[in-house]
Design an enzyme around this catalytic site. Structure first.
Site, PDB file in Angstrom:
ATOM      1  N   TRP A   1     -13.243  -9.676  18.455  1.00  0.00           N
ATOM      2  CA  TRP A   1     -12.794 -10.153  17.143  1.00  0.00           C
ATOM      3  C   TRP A   1     -12.114 -11.481  17.443  1.00  0.00           C
ATOM      4  CZ3 TRP A   1     -13.476  -9.147  12.096  1.00  0.00           C
ATOM      5  CH2 TRP A   1     -12.636  -9.747  11.178  1.00  0.00           C
TER       6      TRP A   1
ATOM      7  N   LYS B   1      -4.959  -4.008  -7.304  1.00  0.00           N
ATOM      8  CA  LYS B   1      -5.080  -2.875  -6.360  1.00  0.00           C
ATOM      9  C   LYS B   1      -5.384  -1.594  -7.123  1.00  0.00           C
ATOM     10  CE  LYS B   1      -5.345  -4.481  -2.742  1.00  0.00           C
ATOM     11  NZ  LYS B   1      -5.726  -5.703  -3.257  1.00  0.00           N
TER      12      LYS B   1
ATOM     13  N   CYS C   1     -10.233  -6.239  19.032  1.00  0.00           N
ATOM     14  CA  CYS C   1     -11.388  -5.357  19.089  1.00  0.00           C
ATOM     15  C   CYS C   1     -11.446  -4.367  20.219  1.00  0.00           C
ATOM     16  CB  CYS C   1     -12.603  -6.209  19.038  1.00  0.00           C
ATOM     17  SG  CYS C   1     -12.832  -6.467  17.322  1.00  0.00           S
TER      18      CYS C   1
ATOM     19  N   HIS D   1       5.209 -11.908 -26.183  1.00  0.00           N
ATOM     20  CA  HIS D   1       4.174 -12.764 -26.809  1.00  0.00           C
ATOM     21  C   HIS D   1       2.877 -11.997 -27.001  1.00  0.00           C
ATOM     22  CE1 HIS D   1       6.808 -16.199 -26.364  1.00  0.00           C
ATOM     23  NE2 HIS D   1       7.044 -15.804 -25.126  1.00  0.00           N
TER      24      HIS D   1
ATOM     25  N   GLU E   1      -1.185  -8.707  -8.299  1.00  0.00           N
ATOM     26  CA  GLU E   1      -1.795  -8.051  -7.128  1.00  0.00           C
ATOM     27  C   GLU E   1      -1.712  -6.542  -7.262  1.00  0.00           C
ATOM     28  OE1 GLU E   1      -3.745  -8.705  -4.933  1.00  0.00           O
ATOM     29  OE2 GLU E   1      -3.493  -7.187  -3.387  1.00  0.00           O
TER      30      GLU E   1
ATOM     31  N   ASN F   1      -8.807  -8.003  25.163  1.00  0.00           N
ATOM     32  CA  ASN F   1      -8.429  -7.903  23.741  1.00  0.00           C
ATOM     33  C   ASN F   1      -7.039  -8.515  23.637  1.00  0.00           C
ATOM     34  OD1 ASN F   1      -9.809  -4.694  22.698  1.00  0.00           O
ATOM     35  ND2 ASN F   1     -10.704  -6.684  22.851  1.00  0.00           N
TER      36      ASN F   1
ATOM     37  N   ARG G   1     -13.671  -0.720  14.255  1.00  0.00           N
ATOM     38  CA  ARG G   1     -12.622  -1.739  14.295  1.00  0.00           C
ATOM     39  C   ARG G   1     -13.118  -3.096  13.804  1.00  0.00           C
ATOM     40  NH1 ARG G   1      -8.813  -0.037  18.754  1.00  0.00           N
ATOM     41  NH2 ARG G   1      -8.466  -2.189  19.297  1.00  0.00           N
TER      42      ARG G   1
END
Ligand code: AGP
Ligand code: GLU
Length: 614
Positions: free
Chosen positions: A73, A491, A2, A510, A487, A99, A27
């Protein structure tokens, strides 16, 4: 990680620091704090947003021409007021913000406790300021020397600023692997995680390099040194940026920024957990006394998640079954929680969640806990609800993920699962030693190979333009690449609103093959080694029906190039590690198609970053 903002000079520090912390807000973070020195040190810390902090300090003493502020964070210690920064040393003389991650904090903490230190928080950061304070006090050293000596004992990533209340006309800062910028004003200095908080105050900046220390003084003098005490000539640069651009760095959207962060975030997930040269993998979460036996001897893993995290869980199934020979079932958390499943006491339920707050996943875990299973979490957000209710877990250390479409968290989850599967396979004797070492070497090379895979961006940007009016798309993959097909389809769906479906490539015959015609682009992830000939046949089946094939292939592949319409290359790697590379072009493809279609890439319609409702 952070945000850091610090100030020393002739102005009031508080408004400068708070404005700077707000500018770092993009952030993402979970708590904030500030320390100001006037006649004495005044420190205020609060879980939540910067606004929660500013509400909390209303009416309090906010005087002072020197101060340090932080948005956290969390990596060690859940987000709460006590764990928020700043932290002070044992004798209360030094105050520090940080950080990054101090990987060897536990060893240092143990030694300090033996020396009589007591700690208020669960953070690694508090250990660092105690270490600096102890070194300073022992030989009554100047702050910069105590900082240098302490940092030479630290393993990990840091950007720090330290304030000594017995010498409040100076701030000492240092960095390694976490960014820190020094802003040079007229008899005043600014220190920050990036240039955002400096804009409007100064355009003279020094970007600290790794293992450099900055000593800035209220009288306008400053010095840059290495932690080996070599004086550096400061390289002062002209800052030429406006606020709007800054928030996402040079990126138009957080999603692209987060796609490009993946070499670093994957490296961060492996930091302190993998050493190929020494031949070890350490995953703290599965080695904890209270879980290691049950994990290693589990009869079955049940993996529960939603969305992209569910795709990561599917890859986990392939990894654990192939490498550790542990039976795995993957469940949509929303289905698992309502169907009164059979979950036994010798089962392990593993939840994957970026936010750690997804209601369905949380509820599934609570049910599993009631049924007596060991519950394990693979989470990005430290101290989140899922992290708190699990018996153990692994944080993926991907840092805040702002874009709604999950990218770096996905590869962080897959990295954590890969580390676990290899580690458990080795311990269970289900991986030959030579293959074990080959996988470790392969895994260590992944961040660099992701960097190489990102080089296809320009090619994909051009390719995307051809498909922006597509109505439907199919994504096909086999083995480890089947979840990647799912995935890739998700997206595209979630940010460009184009309908897309992922399928196991062999499933085409199939049913889905009825959809193929000249208007149907088919993305085929064809990097497989074990099923290569099969996937080539699948491509030919699509081509025979005039389908358009976009193939993701291993670098140097010459065969598929001859039959596919478009070919995108990714570096070669061991088959179990392929998902970390094959997903990259699909993330970029969905990004560019959505961008050209004018979609809001970071906040797609109808979606939330964390689905905390059922
Ligand atoms: C992924 O791109 C989506 N934003 C969504 O599917 C997400 O993965 C899902 O909501 C699960 O979120 P979690 O990982 O925070 O639990
Ligand atoms: N590791 C520190 C903590 O958990 C710092 C985290 C951060 O970069 O905000 O408090």
């Amino acid at each position: 990680m952070c945000g850091i903002v610090a100030y020393i000079g002739k102005k009031d520090a508080y408004p400068i620091i708070v404005k700077g912390l707000k500018r770092l807000e993009y952030r993402g973070y979970d708590s904030a704090g500030i320390a100001l020195f006037n006649d004495d040190l005044h420190m205020y810390k609060k879980k939540g947003k910067v606004n929660d902090l500013t509400s909390f300090v209303k009416g309090k003493n906010l005087e002072g021409k020197v101060g340090i502020g932080h948005t956290r964070w969390a990596t060690h210690g859940e987000p709460n007021d006590v764990n928020a920064h700043p932290h002070t040393c044992q004798n209360g003389r030094l105050t520090l913000i940080h950080n990054g991650i101090i990987e060897n904090y536990a060893t240092i903490k143990e030694a300090l406790i033996k020396d009589g230190h007591s700690f208020q928080s669960d953070t690694d950061t508090e250990v660092l300021v105690h270490l600096i304070g102890a070194i300073q006090e022992k030989d009554n050293l100047p702050l910069e020397e105590a900082v240098r000596i302490a940092l030479s004992q630290v393993v990990g990533a840091y950007a720090i600023v330290v304030l000594d209340k017995e010498n409040p006309t100076q701030l000492v800062a240092a960095r390694k692997a976490s960014p820190l910028v020094v802003g040079i004003g007229k008899d005043e200095f600014f220190l920050a995680s990036d240039a955002t908080p400096l804009v409007g105050y100064t355009d003279q900046v020094v970007y600290l390099n790794d293992e450099e220390i900055a000593i800035v003084n209220a009288n306008g003098t400053f010095e840059i040194k290495t932690i080996d005490n070599e004086v550096q000539t400061p390289y002062i640069q002209h800052l030429n940026m406006n606020i709007e651009k800054l928030e996402k760095g040079d990126y138009e959207y957080f999603m692209l920024k987060e796609i490009y962060e993946q070499p670093n975030t994957i490296a961060d997930c492996m930091r302190g957990r993998l050493n190929a040269a020494a031949g070890w993998i350490r995953v703290g979460g599965i080695e904890k006394e209270n879980v290691k036996e049950k994990m290693l001897n589990a009869k079955r893993f049940i993996m529960a998640a939603c969305g992209t995290s569910w795709h990561a869980a599917l890859i986990g199934e392939y990894l654990f079954e192939e490498l550790a020979r542990i039976p795995v079932e993957v469940e949509y958390a929303s289905e698992l929680r309502y169907r009164n499943p059979i979950i036994n006491k010798d089962d392990v339920v593993i939840a994957l969640s970026q936010s750690g707050e997804t209601a369905d996943t949380l509820a599934a875990l609570e049910m599993a806990k009631e049924k007596g299973a060991l519950i394990y979490g693979i989470v990005n957000s430290v101290g989140s609800s899922i992290a708190r209710i699990t018996d153990s877990g692994s944080y993926i250390h991907a840092g805040p993920e702002i874009g709604v479409a999950s990218t770096k968290a996905f590869t962080g989850q897959v990295t954590a699962l890969t580390l676990m599967a290899i580690n458990m396979g080795y311990k269970r004797g289900t991986i030959p030693k030579s293959y074990y070492h080959q996988l470790l070497r392969g895994l260590e090379e992944i961040p660099q190979k992701v960097q190489e895979a990102l080089e296809c961006n320009d090619q994909i940007e051009k390719l995307a333009a051809k498909f922006i009016n597509t109505k439907h798309t199919l994504y096909l993959g086999r083995g480890y690449n089947f979840p990647i097909a799912l995935e890739g389809a998700l997206k595209l769906k979630e940010i460009s609103y184009i309908h897309a479906e992922g399928y196991p490539a062999a499933e085409m015959k199939h049913g889905p093959i009825a959809l193929i015609d000249e208007n149907m682009p088919v993305v085929v992830i064809a990097t497989n080694k074990s099923a290569y000939e099969k996937i080539v046949s699948n491509i030919q089946e699509v081509k025979a029906r005039k389908g358009i094939v976009i193939a993701i292939v291993t670098k140097g592949d010459q065969e598929i190039r001859k039959i596919a319409d478009y070919t995108i290359e990714i570096p070669d790697t061991e088959e179990p590690l392929t998902p970390l590379l094959s997903v990259i072009p699909l993330q970029l493809l969905s990004y560019h198609i959505a961008l050209i279609r004018g979609c809001n890439v970071d906040q797609p319609r109808n979606l939330a970053k964390s689905v905390t409702v059922e």
